[in-house]
Every structure is written in C-alpha cells, then in structure tokens.
Design an enzyme around this catalytic site. Structure first.
Site, PDB file in Angstrom:
ATOM      1  N   GLY A  10       0.791  -1.165  -0.010  1.00 59.17           N
ATOM      2  CA  GLY A  10       0.059   0.166   0.066  1.00 59.17           C
ATOM      3  C   GLY A  10       1.003   1.453  -0.090  1.00 59.17           C
ATOM      4  O   GLY A  10       0.392   2.342   0.637  1.00 59.17           O
ATOM      5  N   THR A  12       1.617   3.202  -2.189  1.00 58.61           N
ATOM      6  CA  THR A  12       1.002   4.449  -3.071  1.00 58.61           C
ATOM      7  C   THR A  12      -0.196   5.009  -2.340  1.00 58.61           C
ATOM      8  O   THR A  12      -1.015   5.527  -3.034  1.00 58.61           O
ATOM      9  CB  THR A  12       0.874   4.020  -4.382  1.00 58.61           C
ATOM     10  OG1 THR A  12      -0.133   3.169  -4.641  1.00 58.61           O
ATOM     11  CG2 THR A  12       2.104   3.738  -5.180  1.00 58.61           C
ATOM     12  N   ASP A  14      -2.931   6.523   0.641  1.00 60.93           N
ATOM     13  CA  ASP A  14      -3.143   7.704   1.673  1.00 60.93           C
ATOM     14  C   ASP A  14      -2.044   7.669   2.949  1.00 60.93           C
ATOM     15  O   ASP A  14      -1.679   8.358   3.316  1.00 60.93           O
ATOM     16  CB  ASP A  14      -4.478   7.674   2.030  1.00 60.93           C
ATOM     17  CG  ASP A  14      -5.156   9.182   1.584  1.00 60.93           C
ATOM     18  OD1 ASP A  14      -4.848   9.858   0.820  1.00 60.93           O
ATOM     19  OD2 ASP A  14      -5.739   9.500   2.726  1.00 60.93           O
ATOM     20  N   GLU A 227     -14.382  14.702  12.913  1.00 60.85           N
ATOM     21  CA  GLU A 227     -13.577  14.946  11.747  1.00 60.85           C
ATOM     22  C   GLU A 227     -14.166  16.101  10.727  1.00 60.85           C
ATOM     23  O   GLU A 227     -15.524  15.863  10.674  1.00 60.85           O
ATOM     24  CB  GLU A 227     -13.013  13.894  11.004  1.00 60.85           C
ATOM     25  CG  GLU A 227     -12.483  12.794  11.809  1.00 60.85           C
ATOM     26  CD  GLU A 227     -11.797  11.507  11.227  1.00 60.85           C
ATOM     27  OE1 GLU A 227     -10.956  11.880  10.605  1.00 60.85           O
ATOM     28  OE2 GLU A 227     -12.731  10.673  10.938  1.00 60.85           O
ATOM     29  N   HIS A 251     -10.235   2.755  17.795  1.00 56.57           N
ATOM     30  CA  HIS A 251      -9.758   3.959  18.389  1.00 56.57           C
ATOM     31  C   HIS A 251     -10.521   4.572  19.759  1.00 56.57           C
ATOM     32  O   HIS A 251      -9.857   4.510  20.905  1.00 56.57           O
ATOM     33  CB  HIS A 251      -9.805   5.236  17.512  1.00 56.57           C
ATOM     34  CG  HIS A 251      -8.902   5.139  16.496  1.00 56.57           C
ATOM     35  ND1 HIS A 251      -7.637   4.361  16.309  1.00 56.57           N
ATOM     36  CD2 HIS A 251      -9.026   5.484  15.047  1.00 56.57           C
ATOM     37  CE1 HIS A 251      -7.261   4.214  14.966  1.00 56.57           C
ATOM     38  NE2 HIS A 251      -8.075   5.078  14.344  1.00 56.57           N
ATOM     39  N   LYS A 341     -17.588  11.777  10.340  1.00 59.59           N
ATOM     40  CA  LYS A 341     -16.872  12.496   9.467  1.00 59.59           C
ATOM     41  C   LYS A 341     -17.860  13.672   8.731  1.00 59.59           C
ATOM     42  O   LYS A 341     -18.921  13.747   8.935  1.00 59.59           O
ATOM     43  CB  LYS A 341     -16.432  11.714   8.208  1.00 59.59           C
ATOM     44  CG  LYS A 341     -15.653  10.401   8.500  1.00 59.59           C
ATOM     45  CD  LYS A 341     -14.901   9.950   7.314  1.00 59.59           C
ATOM     46  CE  LYS A 341     -13.871   8.942   7.567  1.00 59.59           C
ATOM     47  NZ  LYS A 341     -12.678   9.452   8.375  1.00 59.59           N
TER      48      LYS A 341
HETATM   49  C1  BG6 Z   1      -8.030   6.070  10.854  1.00 62.03           C
HETATM   50  C2  BG6 Z   1      -9.378   5.983  10.054  1.00 62.03           C
HETATM   51  O1  BG6 Z   1      -7.739   4.972  11.424  1.00 62.03           O
HETATM   52  O2  BG6 Z   1      -8.128   7.282  11.768  1.00 62.03           O
HETATM   53  C3  BG6 Z   1      -9.744   7.460   9.369  1.00 62.03           C
HETATM   54  O3  BG6 Z   1      -9.267   4.817   9.097  1.00 62.03           O
HETATM   55  C4  BG6 Z   1      -9.662   8.636  10.135  1.00 62.03           C
HETATM   56  O4  BG6 Z   1     -11.207   7.282   8.734  1.00 62.03           O
HETATM   57  C5  BG6 Z   1      -8.460   8.627  10.974  1.00 62.03           C
HETATM   58  O5  BG6 Z   1      -9.968   9.608   9.383  1.00 62.03           O
HETATM   59  C6  BG6 Z   1      -8.324   9.796  11.988  1.00 62.03           C
HETATM   60  O6  BG6 Z   1      -7.081   9.861  12.798  1.00 62.03           O
HETATM   61  P1  BG6 Z   1      -6.529  11.177  13.117  1.00 62.03           P
HETATM   62  O7  BG6 Z   1      -5.372  10.784  13.591  1.00 62.03           O
HETATM   63  O8  BG6 Z   1      -6.637  12.168  11.989  1.00 62.03           O
HETATM   64  O9  BG6 Z   1      -7.693  11.426  14.337  1.00 62.03           O
END
Ligand code: BG6
EC number: 1.1.1.49
Length: 471
Positions: A10, A12, A14, A227, A251, A341
C-alpha cells in the site's frame, strides 16, 4: 537486533503518503534509522523509482512534523525503493522476495500492511508460499509451514483488523501461521497520541482526579472524535467498513478502556492490557430490541456521490453509542462514544462530567483534549467575585500543552512513535489480540441488533454538527 528495512504494502496509498513516510522521514532526521535502512513502497502503479520519490517528496513538504529540508530529503531519498506488483496475485511474491534479498534488508525486516483488510490474507499467503519455495525454511508444504523460520521478521497490521470478529480471527490465524506471535503488531495509532498516553498519568498521578474517579462523583463520560474530512479517496474501503469498524471498535474503545480501567498492577504492558481488557469484558450486555436507545447511525449528505461508494449505500459515517460498564466503579454511569466525518470541526476529546453538588450548581467538567490542541481543561465553581452572597460562577482553568511552540514540534507524531516502538520490539503501545477479540464480540452484537431491530439512518449536512437526533 538489526533493523534493516520496511516493506510497505500500500506504498501508494493515503496512509503511506500522509503518515508512514512523514514518520520515517522524521525518524531519519532525528538519526533514529540505521544508516543502511531502506523503505520499499509497493504499489500497482507503473512508477519509476524517481517518479515515486518525487511524489513522496511533495507529501513530505506538506506533512512532515519537523521542518522539511531539501538537503535532508536528498539523504532520505536514497533509502526509498519502489516495487510494482499486484498484491492479490500469489505468483508475484517469489520475485518480491528476490528483490528483498537483493536489497539486503531481510534481517529485522518489517512488513507493513497498509491496505484494505481483504488484502491481508492474500499478502500473508503470497509471502508464505514464496518463502517456502525459497527453501529458506526447509518446509515440505505450506500447510506445515513453521512460523519459527520467519526469525525476527515483524508485521504491522492496520485496523480495522477485519470487518467483523470472524474475519479478524481468520486474519490473525493466518498471520500466526507465518509470523511468530510476538512479531505481530496490531497498530492503533490513537495509542501513540500524546494525550491518550497521558490519560494514565492524569488519572493515577493526581489525587484530585484519582479520588473522585468513580460512580459516586461522575455523572457521565463522553469520548468524541469529530472530523471535518470525508472519505476522500478511501470510498472503496470505507463503504465496507463504516464508522463503527473504522473508529469505534478500535480508537474510541481503546480510549474508553484506558479511562475506565482499574489501576494496573504494575507498569508492564501485560498488566495495562489486562486491565483494559477487563473493561471490555464488563461492558453491559445490550437489549437487542432497544438498540435505538443506545445507538444512532448517520450519513452525511453527498456521501453516496463519493468515488467508489455505492449510490444506495447505507454505510454510517456518524455514530453515537451509549455504553455502560458493569462493575463496582462504574455501575450506572453512561459512556457516550461519538464519531463522525464531514462535521463542522476537527476535535477529539474526553469530557468527564462530575455530579452537581446541589440545585443550581453546575457539575465540574474535566476535558482531556486530544487534538487538534493537546491539553487539559477543568471547569469549576467559585463565588461570584465582589458579592457577599454565595452566588456561584462557573470558571475554567485551561492548560494547553501543544500551544507552547516548543512542545508542538517536540512531541513525536503517533506513527513516528509507534514505528520506532516496533523497531525496538516494544509492544506496549500496540493493541493486543485479546482486546481486539473482545471488542469485536461486542461490536458484532451491536451490528446484528441494529440490522434486526433498527436500520435507521439519520442524514446530516456536511460541515454541520451531525444528525440533529444524535444524543
Ligand atoms: C483512521 C481512520 O484510523 O483514523 C480514518 O481509518 C480517520 O477514517 C483517522 O480519518 C483519524 O485519525 P486522526 O489521527 O486524524 O484523528
């Protein structure tokens, strides 16, 4: 132990561009990478090595924590390799192993699975079969492959670890048949965030918090991770996963368990993980038919038009979940976990609301700010200044750790910290299999009940604060 390199499946994607390469670049600048350490990015695209390096360089300019310098990048780029392959094609792995051998990075190698969960098994299988053919392990057949022959090769695997418990178990079994258990690192980058690591210190090094950390004083706990970003180029992955598997199961559950756990017996990672896992085991069982009382799922308007998202998708991009922990400390205290999101702010924090001390008196609040600012805020009551009466004013003390410029650049990014920990064979900041298993069991139940008794999806505008119906 020698650390010679990292192979990123992976390469390449994000994650590699935004997080892994910046973390490795910073480790390089800090002198934390061995002189001959190499990084191999694997992707399907037809890049030459120079083209790949140019792309990485652009991302470093934008995402490096330490000030980007052309001079440092010149040195860093000599570590980078690009390897093109189709990761789902088992036949291509023999050539990959040849390449790794030629680059002399086999010793202490880390494989990083920065891909969607459906590729985890094909990658493991591909490596296993190719390694057998290499006769490195003297193995007669892949079925009796002996993971011992992998020596000190490690693997870091990204969450979500599968799409549900069964998928997670299968991935783990497969990994175990190739890598030694102690060399499997389940990464949850929130565990590398400064203020999440700090929660234990706040709780256990301060009498003012430690003494009142219980149901007698606490009204509720909220854990929010909001986010502003949408799914960007990750629609293909996200549409299968959704916010429950993408953020809550890992998380937010990790944060919740650190906030709620009993004081670990000692500071060892085993004791800490055990204390966290006890919390998962004590989560109150859900009443399936009343799932709507504890779960709200939302989707932002416009999500269905995102690239690689089904036009009739019912995947959730917002979740509010109310949990209770059935033990002496927490009985009856609600824990609210929320994430979404395309909201109007990027903000992750833990807010502990304490019980009111009487009518008309606001309960105290303790906010542990995780991001974008890192700090601790306490709201408390004082007498209204200048009056003789006992009129009460609510005031706040706000400690912003990251506002001090020095701290902002001195605190390592989560991925930087975690990659270094893995190189040092330190697992204390990684998720542990038992935790993943127990939390998946709970999430599985939530999903099943939702599908059976609810299926409600609340839509919300982008850049709003989520569904109006949310709790
Ligand atoms: C990732 C998720 O684990 O955490 C993403 O897959 C999310 O969808 C990201 O945007 C958020 O991480 P951070 O560190 O920007 O809060």
């Amino acid at each position: 132990m020698t650390n010679n390199g990292m192979v990123i499946f992976g390469g390449t994607g994000d994650l590699a561009y935004r997080k892994l390469f910046p973390a490795l670049y910073n480790l390089h600048c800090l002198g934390s990478l061995p002189a001959d350490y190499k990084i191999v990015g694997i992707g399907r695209r037809d890049y030459s090595e120079d083209e790949y390096i140019d792309i990485v360089q652009e991302w470093m300019r934008e995402f490096s924590r330490l000030k980007y310098s052309d001079e440092e990048f010149e040195k860093f780029k000599s570590r980078i390799r690009y390897y093109k392959m189709d990761m789902s094609d088992g036949k291509e792995y023999t050539a990959l192993l040849d390449f790794i051998k030629k680059e002399e990075i086999e010793d202490g190698l880390i494989y990083y699975y920065a891909v969607s969960p459906e590729l985890f098994d094909p990658i493991t299988e591909g490596l296993k079969i190719a390694n057998c053919k290499h006769k490195k392990c003297q193995c007669e057949s892949v079925d009796i492959y002996d993971s011992c022959c992998m020596g000190n090769t490690k693997v870091i695997i990204e969450k979500p670890f599968g799409e549900n418990l069964q998928a997670a178990e299968k991935i783990y079994e497969n990994l175990k048949s190739y890598f030694k258990t102690e060399n499997i690192y389940h990464i949850d980058h929130y565990l590398g965030k400064e203020m999440i690591i700090n929660i234990m210190t706040l709780r256990f090094a301060n009498a003012i918090f430690k003494a009142v950390w219980k149901k007698e004083y606490i009204e509720k706990v909220e854990i929010n991770a909001y986010e502003t970003v949408g799914v960007d180029s990750r629609g293909g992955y996200y549409d299968k996963s959704g916010a429950l598997a993408d953020m809550i199961q890992n998380h937010l559950f990790q944060i919740m368990s650190i906030v709620a756990m009993e004081k670990p017996k000692d500071n060892s990672s085993i004791s800490i993980k055990r204390a966290q896992n006890d919390v998962f085991k004590q989560l109150k069982d859900i009443n399936e038919e009343k799932i709507d009382e504890i779960l709200l799922m939302g989707q932002y308007n416009g999500y269905r038009d995102e690239e690689k998202v089904a036009p009739d998708s019912v995947t959730e991009t917002y979740v509010a979940l109310k949990l209770e922990i059935e033990n002496e400390r927490w009985q009856g205290v609600p824990f609210y976990l929320r994430t979404g999101k395309k909201l109007d702010r990027r903000e992750s924090e833990v807010i502990v609301t304490f019980k009111s001390m009487g009518e008309g008196i606001a309960g105290n609040h303790l906010s542990i700010k995780i991001q974008p600012d890192e700090g601790v805020k306490v709201n408390f009551n004082i007498k209204k200044p200048g009056t003789e009466s006992q009129l009460i004013n609510e005031v706040e003390m706000d400690f912003c750790q990251s506002c001090i410029l020095e701290n902002r650049t001195n605190t390592p990014e989560a991925y930087e910290r975690l990659l270094k920990s893995c190189m040092d064979s330190d697992k204390s900041l990684f998720s542990q299999w038992e935790q993943i298993e127990t939390s998946w069991k709970y999430i599985n139940k939530i999903v099943d009940s939702y599908k059976k008794y609810s299926n409600k999806l609340y839509f919300y505008e982008a850049a709003s604060n989520g569904p109006a119906e949310s709790f």
